[in-house]
Enzyme design. Structure first.
Site, PDB file in Angstrom:
ATOM      1  N   CYS A 149     -32.510  -3.640   6.704  1.00 52.84           N
ATOM      2  CA  CYS A 149     -33.192  -4.856   6.247  1.00 52.84           C
ATOM      3  C   CYS A 149     -32.804  -6.104   7.043  1.00 52.84           C
ATOM      4  CB  CYS A 149     -32.934  -5.085   4.753  1.00 52.84           C
ATOM      5  SG  CYS A 149     -31.254  -5.580   4.379  1.00 52.84           S
ATOM      6  N   THR A 164       5.219  -4.265  -3.483  1.00 51.67           N
ATOM      7  CA  THR A 164       4.375  -5.435  -3.752  1.00 51.67           C
ATOM      8  C   THR A 164       5.244  -6.605  -4.187  1.00 51.67           C
ATOM      9  OG1 THR A 164       2.642  -6.372  -5.155  1.00 51.67           O
ATOM     10  CG2 THR A 164       3.872  -4.522  -6.076  1.00 51.67           C
ATOM     11  N   SER A 165       4.879  -7.799  -3.709  1.00 54.17           N
ATOM     12  CA  SER A 165       5.630  -8.997  -4.085  1.00 54.17           C
ATOM     13  C   SER A 165       5.245  -9.480  -5.481  1.00 54.17           C
ATOM     14  CB  SER A 165       5.369 -10.110  -3.063  1.00 54.17           C
ATOM     15  OG  SER A 165       4.000 -10.484  -3.100  1.00 54.17           O
ATOM     16  N   THR A 219       3.556  -0.268   5.048  1.00 54.48           N
ATOM     17  CA  THR A 219       4.238  -0.804   6.237  1.00 54.48           C
ATOM     18  C   THR A 219       4.798   0.333   7.103  1.00 54.48           C
ATOM     19  OG1 THR A 219       6.199  -1.182   4.869  1.00 54.48           O
ATOM     20  CG2 THR A 219       4.804  -3.091   5.317  1.00 54.48           C
ATOM     21  N   HIS A 229      -8.542  -4.298  -4.863  1.00 58.33           N
ATOM     22  CA  HIS A 229      -9.081  -5.231  -3.865  1.00 58.33           C
ATOM     23  C   HIS A 229     -10.111  -4.583  -2.947  1.00 58.33           C
ATOM     24  CE1 HIS A 229      -5.294  -7.946  -4.502  1.00 58.33           C
ATOM     25  NE2 HIS A 229      -6.204  -8.101  -5.436  1.00 58.33           N
ATOM     26  N   ILE A 259      -6.207  -1.963   0.775  1.00 62.60           N
ATOM     27  CA  ILE A 259      -7.614  -1.716   1.098  1.00 62.60           C
ATOM     28  C   ILE A 259      -7.736  -0.722   2.255  1.00 62.60           C
ATOM     29  CG2 ILE A 259      -8.391  -3.962   0.237  1.00 62.60           C
ATOM     30  CD1 ILE A 259      -8.315  -5.049   3.073  1.00 62.60           C
TER      31      ILE A 259
HETATM   32  P1  OAD Z   1       2.996  -8.747  -0.043  1.00 66.07           P
HETATM   33  O1  OAD Z   1       3.058  -8.874   1.433  1.00 66.07           O
HETATM   34  O2  OAD Z   1       2.882  -9.985  -0.833  1.00 66.07           O
HETATM   35  O3  OAD Z   1       4.273  -7.965  -0.573  1.00 66.07           O
HETATM   36  C1  OAD Z   1       4.699  -6.775   0.007  1.00 66.07           C
HETATM   37  C2  OAD Z   1       6.071  -6.442  -0.558  1.00 66.07           C
HETATM   38  O4  OAD Z   1       6.436  -5.155  -0.090  1.00 66.07           O
HETATM   39  C3  OAD Z   1       7.165  -7.406  -0.133  1.00 66.07           C
HETATM   40  O5  OAD Z   1       7.872  -7.824  -1.290  1.00 66.07           O
HETATM   41  C4  OAD Z   1       8.071  -6.568   0.791  1.00 66.07           C
HETATM   42  O6  OAD Z   1       9.437  -6.889   0.627  1.00 66.07           O
HETATM   43  C5  OAD Z   1       7.788  -5.176   0.301  1.00 66.07           C
HETATM   44  N1  OAD Z   1       7.907  -4.122   1.308  1.00 66.07           N
HETATM   45  C6  OAD Z   1       7.519  -4.102   2.609  1.00 66.07           C
HETATM   46  N2  OAD Z   1       7.723  -2.897   3.163  1.00 66.07           N
HETATM   47  C7  OAD Z   1       8.244  -2.121   2.170  1.00 66.07           C
HETATM   48  C8  OAD Z   1       8.699  -0.761   2.097  1.00 66.07           C
HETATM   49  N3  OAD Z   1       8.635   0.079   3.141  1.00 66.07           N
HETATM   50  N4  OAD Z   1       9.197  -0.327   0.905  1.00 66.07           N
HETATM   51  C9  OAD Z   1       9.273  -1.152  -0.169  1.00 66.07           C
HETATM   52  N5  OAD Z   1       8.883  -2.425  -0.150  1.00 66.07           N
HETATM   53  C10 OAD Z   1       8.375  -2.900   0.989  1.00 66.07           C
HETATM   54  O7  OAD Z   1       1.804  -7.715  -0.348  1.00 66.07           O
HETATM   55  P2  OAD Z   1       1.048  -7.469  -1.744  1.00 66.07           P
HETATM   56  O8  OAD Z   1       1.973  -7.659  -2.881  1.00 66.07           O
HETATM   57  O9  OAD Z   1       0.349  -6.194  -1.621  1.00 66.07           O
HETATM   58  O10 OAD Z   1      -4.932  -9.613  -1.306  1.00 66.07           O
HETATM   59  O11 OAD Z   1       0.007  -8.643  -1.717  1.00 66.07           O
HETATM   60  C11 OAD Z   1      -0.967  -8.698  -2.695  1.00 66.07           C
HETATM   61  C12 OAD Z   1      -2.246  -9.231  -2.128  1.00 66.07           C
HETATM   62  O12 OAD Z   1      -2.004 -10.430  -1.389  1.00 66.07           O
HETATM   63  C13 OAD Z   1      -2.932  -8.342  -1.134  1.00 66.07           C
HETATM   64  O13 OAD Z   1      -3.670  -7.298  -1.729  1.00 66.07           O
HETATM   65  C14 OAD Z   1      -3.839  -9.293  -0.428  1.00 66.07           C
HETATM   66  C15 OAD Z   1      -2.895 -10.468  -0.258  1.00 66.07           C
HETATM   67  O14 OAD Z   1      -3.509 -11.690  -0.243  1.00 66.07           O
HETATM   68  C16 OAD Z   1      -6.130  -9.925  -0.797  1.00 66.07           C
HETATM   69  O15 OAD Z   1      -6.340 -10.012   0.395  1.00 66.07           O
HETATM   70  C17 OAD Z   1      -7.188 -10.160  -1.835  1.00 66.07           C
END
Ligand code: OAD
Length: 249
Positions: free
Chosen positions: A157, A195-196, A29, A124, A108
């Site tokens: 192709c 990550t959430s 982010t 992913h 990604i």
């Molecule tokens: P999420 O959007 O679910 O979670 C991101 C987390 O990062 C949240 O809990 C935020 O509070 C936190 N956050 C944001 N900025 C931050 C920062 N600077 N420092 C610390 N924390 C911060 O994203 P993911 O957990 O990555 O999959 O989501 C997992 C998957 O869901 C992704 O890979 C994607 C999505 O669907 C696919 O598309 C297959």
């Protein structure tokens, strides 16, 4: 409290020999790439035509509505202008200094590699790589994919070309998962960040950790906070910048 927690994380990383970082969209982010589930995240608004973003990121959408799939993908997931932030560069430095064995990421965007990390398991996939759906599965880089037509075709192709990303409804790459599991099993410190922890099977990999130092750095609470030995609710880019400053000057 915060300073004490940073000191603890710094000493754990200083002592670690096979630490693993497990991360997600929050790592990027600070590079200007929105995450998914925060208030400003990709899932906060509907996609074009009222379609849910989860559908636009699905295998069904790729097959049934490829033009909509690629329009959404290109507009929201491809960020060629994004640069690594201190979370990415900090992790790369920790690896270079022998403190970190691997990065396991759900992202990604390719920013870990751009920052210099070498051992990166992309659960992913990556928007940097593409392949065609023809028999020979011809491979391409993002730079080789033209802006037009929106749905790219293989110049060799003619089959449709798709990104090497794992879509909803698709399985993770077994080799990548096995390698990530092996790294997590061997880890003497597991650092989770940005990550959430809402998405499985990715988040399930954490259950393979056997060590007794589990640190979690995330802006908001996660379902694993209660299991972690150290929880820091702060930006991961700021935390890793401070940790690396203390470790490496
Ligand atoms: P999420 O959007 O679910 O979670 C991101 C987390 O990062 C949240 O809990 C935020 O509070 C936190 N956050 C944001 N900025 C931050 C920062 N600077 N420092 C610390 N924390 C911060 O994203 P993911 O957990 O990555 O999959 O989501 C997992 C998957 O869901 C992704 O890979 C994607 C999505 O669907 C696919 O598309 C297959």
């Amino acid at each position: 409290m915060y300073s004490h927690d940073i000191a603890t994380l710094t000493s754990w990383l200083d002592e670690a020999r096979s630490a693993v970082f497990f991360g997600g969209a929050g790592v990027s982010t600070a590079s200007g790439i929105p995450d998914f589930r925060s208030a400003a995240g990709l899932y906060a608004s509907q996609g074009p035509g009222g379609r849910p973003p989860e559908y636009l990121l699905s295998h069904d959408c790729l097959v049934d509505e490829p033009a909509e799939f690629f329009a959404f993908h290109r507009a929201n997931l491809v960020h060629p202008e994004a640069k690594p932030n201190p979370a990415h560069t900090g992790l790369a430095e920790l690896e270079a200094q022998g403190r970190l064995a691997a990065v396991v990421t759900q992202n990604i965007d390719g920013l870990h590699q751009l920052a210099g990390s070498r051992v990166v398991y992309e659960l992913h996939g990556s928007v940097e790589r593409y392949h065609c759906l023809g028999r020979d599965r011809h491979q391409f880089t993002l730079a080789q994919i033209p802006d037009e037509p929106v749905v790219p075709n293989c110049p060799r192709c003619g089959a449709m070309v798709r990104p090497d990303v794992v879509l909803y409804g698709e399985a993770l790459d077994a080799e990548v998962v096995d390698a990530a599991v092996a790294a997590v099993r061997r880890a003497d410190l597991l650092l989770i960040g940005g990550t959430s922890l809402n998405v499985y099977p990715a988040a399930g990999l954490l259950h393979y950790y056997r060590g007794d130092r589990l640190a979690l750095v995330n802006l908001s609470e996660t379902p694993m906070d209660y299991q972690a030995d150290l929880v820091i609710h702060a930006p991961i880019d700021e935390v890793l910048a401070e940790v690396c400053k203390r470790l490496f000057g």
